[in-house]
Design an enzyme around this catalytic site. Sequence first.
Site, PDB file in Angstrom:
ATOM      1  N   SER A 142       0.869  -1.184   0.000  1.00  0.00           N
ATOM      2  CA  SER A 142       0.000   0.000   0.000  1.00  0.00           C
ATOM      3  C   SER A 142       0.904   1.232   0.000  1.00  0.00           C
ATOM      4  O   SER A 142       2.097   1.129   0.319  1.00  0.00           O
ATOM      5  CB  SER A 142      -0.848  -0.017   1.279  1.00  0.00           C
ATOM      6  N   TYR A 155      -1.948  -1.392  10.462  1.00  0.00           N
ATOM      7  CA  TYR A 155      -1.949  -1.477   8.996  1.00  0.00           C
ATOM      8  C   TYR A 155      -0.634  -0.937   8.424  1.00  0.00           C
ATOM      9  O   TYR A 155       0.005  -1.583   7.584  1.00  0.00           O
ATOM     10  CB  TYR A 155      -3.140  -0.679   8.463  1.00  0.00           C
TER      11      TYR A 155
HETATM   12  P1  NAD Z   1     -11.437  -6.168   0.111  1.00  0.00           P
HETATM   13  O1  NAD Z   1     -12.027  -6.106   1.472  1.00  0.00           O
HETATM   14  O2  NAD Z   1     -12.345  -6.202  -1.059  1.00  0.00           O
HETATM   15  O3  NAD Z   1     -10.447  -7.411  -0.025  1.00  0.00           O
HETATM   16  C1  NAD Z   1      -9.836  -8.046   1.057  1.00  0.00           C
HETATM   17  C2  NAD Z   1      -9.890  -9.526   0.811  1.00  0.00           C
HETATM   18  O4  NAD Z   1      -9.254 -10.223   1.898  1.00  0.00           O
HETATM   19  C3  NAD Z   1     -11.345 -10.022   0.744  1.00  0.00           C
HETATM   20  O5  NAD Z   1     -11.523 -10.783  -0.434  1.00  0.00           O
HETATM   21  C4  NAD Z   1     -11.500 -10.872   1.988  1.00  0.00           C
HETATM   22  O6  NAD Z   1     -12.348 -11.969   1.772  1.00  0.00           O
HETATM   23  C5  NAD Z   1     -10.070 -11.334   2.225  1.00  0.00           C
HETATM   24  N1  NAD Z   1      -9.863 -11.728   3.623  1.00  0.00           N
HETATM   25  C6  NAD Z   1     -10.223 -11.018   4.725  1.00  0.00           C
HETATM   26  N2  NAD Z   1      -9.919 -11.726   5.831  1.00  0.00           N
HETATM   27  C7  NAD Z   1      -9.353 -12.893   5.402  1.00  0.00           C
HETATM   28  C8  NAD Z   1      -8.834 -14.036   6.057  1.00  0.00           C
HETATM   29  N3  NAD Z   1      -8.816 -14.116   7.395  1.00  0.00           N
HETATM   30  N4  NAD Z   1      -8.338 -15.050   5.315  1.00  0.00           N
HETATM   31  C9  NAD Z   1      -8.359 -14.981   3.957  1.00  0.00           C
HETATM   32  N5  NAD Z   1      -8.839 -13.921   3.278  1.00  0.00           N
HETATM   33  C10 NAD Z   1      -9.329 -12.891   3.997  1.00  0.00           C
HETATM   34  O7  NAD Z   1     -10.446  -4.920   0.036  1.00  0.00           O
HETATM   35  P2  NAD Z   1      -9.292  -4.537  -1.020  1.00  0.00           P
HETATM   36  O8  NAD Z   1      -9.205  -3.063  -0.984  1.00  0.00           O
HETATM   37  O9  NAD Z   1      -9.495  -5.227  -2.309  1.00  0.00           O
HETATM   38  O10 NAD Z   1      -7.987  -5.099  -0.293  1.00  0.00           O
HETATM   39  C11 NAD Z   1      -7.076  -5.981  -0.918  1.00  0.00           C
HETATM   40  C12 NAD Z   1      -5.653  -5.598  -0.521  1.00  0.00           C
HETATM   41  O11 NAD Z   1      -5.347  -4.319  -1.080  1.00  0.00           O
HETATM   42  C13 NAD Z   1      -5.443  -5.468   0.991  1.00  0.00           C
HETATM   43  O12 NAD Z   1      -4.212  -6.058   1.349  1.00  0.00           O
HETATM   44  C14 NAD Z   1      -5.389  -3.980   1.201  1.00  0.00           C
HETATM   45  O13 NAD Z   1      -4.632  -3.636   2.316  1.00  0.00           O
HETATM   46  C15 NAD Z   1      -4.737  -3.542  -0.096  1.00  0.00           C
HETATM   47  N6  NAD Z   1      -4.910  -2.119  -0.403  1.00  0.00           N
HETATM   48  C16 NAD Z   1      -6.158  -1.590  -0.593  1.00  0.00           C
HETATM   49  C17 NAD Z   1      -6.275  -0.224  -0.887  1.00  0.00           C
HETATM   50  C18 NAD Z   1      -7.616   0.420  -1.116  1.00  0.00           C
HETATM   51  O14 NAD Z   1      -7.668   1.664  -1.181  1.00  0.00           O
HETATM   52  N7  NAD Z   1      -8.692  -0.333  -1.260  1.00  0.00           N
HETATM   53  C19 NAD Z   1      -5.123   0.571  -0.979  1.00  0.00           C
HETATM   54  C20 NAD Z   1      -3.890  -0.015  -0.778  1.00  0.00           C
HETATM   55  C21 NAD Z   1      -3.783  -1.353  -0.497  1.00  0.00           C
END
Ligand code: NAD
Length: 260
Positions: A142, A155
């Site tokens: 991130s 985080y």
């Molecule tokens: P999201 O909530 O759609 O995806 C998170 C995923 O993790 C989900 O599919 C969920 O089912 C899975 N998950 C949660 N707990 C779990 C567990 N215990 N075991 C297995 N899977 C589990 O959100 P996202 O934004 O798509 O996040 C995906 C990644 O991107 C994350 O690592 C997040 O930190 C990173 N990220 C997101 C953003 C943003 O702005 N959305 C920015 C930077 C980084």
Amino acid sequence: MLKGKKALITGSTSGIGLGIARALAAQGCAIMLNGSRDAEAVEPVRRELADQAGVLVAYGRADLTRAEEIGPLVAQTIARLGGLDILVNNAGIQYTAPVEDFPPEKWDTIIALNLSSAFHTIHHALPFMKAAGWGRIINVSSVHGLVASVRKAAYVTAKHGLVGLTKVVALETAGQGITCNAICPGWTRTELIEPQIVALAERLGVDVEEGGRALLAGKQPSGQFVAIEHLGQLAVFLCSEAAEQITGTALPIDGGWTAQ
Ligand code: NAD
């Protein structure tokens, strides 16, 4: 481009993980989806992706906060897909509170999922990649792997740790046909950030769309969300031949956030 390759993407039943799965599948890659929900709940997503891309798509249920479930997930991937060439560590959650109010159990869960699970998947997958002489590891970090924000102690710590892990794995695999990189997205509209948009909108007394714009204005100079599809394309590029000398990097895709 990735015909015959096999990929495990953690946390891939929604959001960025599903977007990366779609992009890899569109290149002919077989996919192991993962999440902690039961297979029946995920079946519509699995079937849609398989039908759309015409590749093998399997689902491995594993709660990645539990280290003991990770080795079996990697083994299941290799058994179901017939190998493991691409590993995308994407699963992650968020919780926001000042350090003094941050519940210790939330800290433990975020460190376990957002950081330690990537160590465990890599630990189990690397022997297969080394034996094959080819591998791509992509850690979804991130902007918070590069810079900090308030109220996100666990985080930010986990995402910085993931960048460190990326560098070590890159050094230990250099010259062996394997690369390991972190991608560092800025705000991307998914379920993960929706609560933050809603909370900001409520605080400002505006609707959710205006809340989204206010969220971007605070951090992301482009004023636009990162597109999930573009994160998928970045992952595809990192798996391409042209990226074979890109390893150990932390690549921002953040509309200018970390340039400030
Ligand atoms: P999201 O909530 O759609 O995806 C998170 C995923 O993790 C989900 O599919 C969920 O089912 C899975 N998950 C949660 N707990 C779990 C567990 N215990 N075991 C297995 N899977 C589990 O959100 P996202 O934004 O798509 O996040 C995906 C990644 O991107 C994350 O690592 C997040 O930190 C990173 N990220 C997101 C953003 C943003 O702005 N959305 C920015 C930077 C980084």
